[in-house]
Design a protein around this motif. Structure first.
Motif, short mmCIF file in Angstrom:
data_model
loop_
_atom_site.label_atom_id
_atom_site.label_comp_id
_atom_site.label_asym_id
_atom_site.label_seq_id
_atom_site.Cartn_x
_atom_site.Cartn_y
_atom_site.Cartn_z
N GLY A 165 -58.05 -77.34 -7.69
CA GLY A 165 -56.78 -76.63 -7.66
C GLY A 165 -56.81 -75.39 -6.78
N VAL A 166 -57.87 -74.59 -6.89
CA VAL A 166 -57.99 -73.38 -6.08
C VAL A 166 -58.15 -73.73 -4.61
CG1 VAL A 166 -59.42 -71.35 -5.62
CG2 VAL A 166 -58.86 -71.97 -7.98
N THR A 167 -58.94 -74.76 -4.33
CA THR A 167 -59.17 -75.16 -2.94
C THR A 167 -57.88 -75.61 -2.27
OG1 THR A 167 -61.49 -75.74 -3.31
CG2 THR A 167 -60.37 -76.81 -1.46
N LEU A 168 -57.09 -76.43 -2.95
CA LEU A 168 -55.84 -76.90 -2.35
C LEU A 168 -54.91 -75.71 -2.07
CD1 LEU A 168 -54.11 -79.21 -1.36
CD2 LEU A 168 -53.28 -79.52 -3.72
N ALA A 169 -54.80 -74.79 -3.03
CA ALA A 169 -53.97 -73.61 -2.81
C ALA A 169 -54.50 -72.77 -1.64
CB ALA A 169 -53.92 -72.77 -4.08
#
Length: 354
Positions: free
Chosen positions: A266-270
Motif C-alpha cells: 500500500g505504501v509503495t503504490l502511494a
C-alpha cells in the motif's frame, strides 16, 4: 590482514571504485557509502580524472543492496539512529551520483538489488551484461523501494515499474534497458576491456565501440495486461484486475503481491504515484527517507528480514495480514513530514542532499 571493503584506484584518466565484499554480494556498509562519497568528491575537482567507474568484485553481483542484517539489528535492539544515519548518507550519495559533473560508468553485472540500484541507476552511463538481474525486492521484507527507486520505477514505460515494485520482481538486461534502468549492453567478457579503454578513452566512445545489440525484453512484451491491471492508486482494485485477467502471468503476479507485506504494498503504490508528480530525484529521496524511517518502526520490516534473510523460513507473519485490513489513509500518510517526536527519536531532521 582483512581485505578493504572498497578498493579505490587511479588508472590513467579513470577513477575506479570496486565494491569488495564478494561473499556478501558486495552489500553496502555505512563505511563503504562514506568512502565512495569521499572518492567522488575528491575526483570531482581533479582534472586528471576524466571518468569514474563503479563495479563489484567477483562474478556474482554488482551489489545486492544495503546491509539489511545491520539495519534489522538496529530496528530490533537499537534505537533506529544508526539506520537513519545510514539512509541519510546513502541517499546523499545517490543524489551526488545523479548530479556528478563527470561521467560515471556503472558496470551492473550480476545481481543488482535495492541499494545497488541506487548506486548504479542514477549514473550517467549504465552498462548491463548477460548476467545482470536488477530488482527492488523491498515489499518482500516489509520495506519500500528506496534509494530513488520510486523515482526510477514511476518513470518506466506504462505500469511496468509499478508491477516490478509491487511484486518485488527482477529483470534481465533487455528489460533493464527497456525500463530505463540501463543504457548499454556488453557481453560480460568485455567488461575488463571497457575498464581498460576508460583509462584513456572517453566513456561515450568506449561504450559505443564495445557494446552490442540489446537482448530480448520479456517483461516489455507483457506490457498490455500490466498497464491494464495496475492503473490507479487502489491496491485492492489492482488485485481484482489481475485476478480477472486471462493471462496466467497476471494470476502469478496477484499471488506474488498477496505474499508481500500489505503495508509495504500500500505504501509503495502511494509512493510511486506521488513520485510521478515530483520535479526531481531529490524530492523523491526526501519522501523515501520519511518512508524508510517509518518502515523501520513497523513490525513488518523486522519480520520480513527475519523470514527472508535471517531464519530463511520464507513464512513472514505480516501485520496487518491482508490488504483488505490495511487502512488506505495510513499508506498515504506515511510520507508526511517528520513529526518533532520522530526527529528527536532518530536524531535527524528532514533529508536534504547536502
Amino acid at each position: 590482514m582483512s581485505e578493504p571493503e572498497l578498493i579505490v584506484e587511479r588508472r590513467g584518466a579513470l577513477g575506479l571504485l570496486t565494491l569488495n565484499r564478494p561473499r556478501a554480494l558486495n552489500a553496502l556498509t555505512h563505511g563503504m557509502v562514506l568512502e565512495i562519497r569521499a572518492a567522488l568528491d575528491a575526483w570531482a575537482g581533479d582534472d586528471a580524472v576524466r571518468t569514474v567507474a563503479i563495479r563489484g568484485a567477483g562474478d556474482r553481483a554488482f551489489c545486492a543492496g544495503g546491509d539489511i542484517v545491520g539495519l534489522h539489528r538496529d530496528a530490533t535492539s537499537g534505537d533506529g539512529r544508526a539506520a537513519a544515519v545510514f539512509w541519510r548518507d546513502e541517499y546523499r550519495l545517490n543524489a551526488a551520483i545523479a548530479r556528478y559533473p563527470k561521467p560515471i560508468v556503472a558496470l551492473m553485472h550480476g545481481i543488482v538489488l535495492g541499494g545497488g540500484v541506487g548506486l548504479s541507476a542514477h549514473a550517467s552511463h549504465r552498462v548491463v551484461t548477460d548476467s545482470t538481474r536488477i530488482g527492488m525486492p523491498e515489499t518482500g521484507i516489509g520495506f519500500i523501494p528506496d534509494v530513488g527507486g520510486t523515482w526510477l520505477l514511476s518513470r518506466a514505460p506504462g505500469e511496468l515499474g509499478t508491477h516490478l515494485a509491487l511484486t518485488a520482481g527482477s529483470v534481465g538486461a533487455g528489460d533493464a534497458l527497456a525500463l530505463g534502468l540501463a543504457d548499454a549492453f556488453l557481453e560480460a567478457e568485455r567488461l575488463e576491456a571497457l575498464v581498460s579503454a576508460l583509462e584513456s578513452e572517453r566513456a561515450d566512445s568506449a561504450i559505443a565501440r564495445l557494446s552490442g545489440p540489446a537482448p530480448s525484453a520479456p517483461l516489455l512484451a507483457e506490457q498490455p495486461w500490466i498497464d491494464a491491471a495496475y492503473v490507479g492508486d487502489d491496491p485492492l482494485a489492482v488485485l481484482a484486475r489481475l485476478d480477472a485477467a486471462p493471462e496466467p502471468a497476471a494470476h502469478e503476479a496477484a499471488a506474488s503481491i498477496r505474499a508481500k507485506s500489505p503495508t509495504s504494498v500500500g505504501v509503495t503504490l502511494a509512493a510511486l504515484r506521488a513520485a510521478r508528480g515530483m520535479p526531481d530525484l531529490e524530492h523523491a529521496l526526501a519522501a523515501e527517507f520519511r518512508l524508510a524511517l517509518r518502515a523501520l518502526l513497523s513490525p513488518d520490516f523486522a519480520e520480513g528480514v527475519r523470514a527472508q534473510v535471517i531464519d530463511k523460513d520464507r513464512a513472514p507473519h505480516w501485520s496487518p495480514p491482508t490488504l483488505q485490513s490495511l487502512d488506505p489513509a495510513a499508506a498515504h500518510a506515511a510520507a508526511a513530514p517528520l513529526t518533532p517526536a520522530e526527529r528527536e527519536r532518530f536524531a535527524v531532521d528532514e533529508w536534504t542532499a547536502a
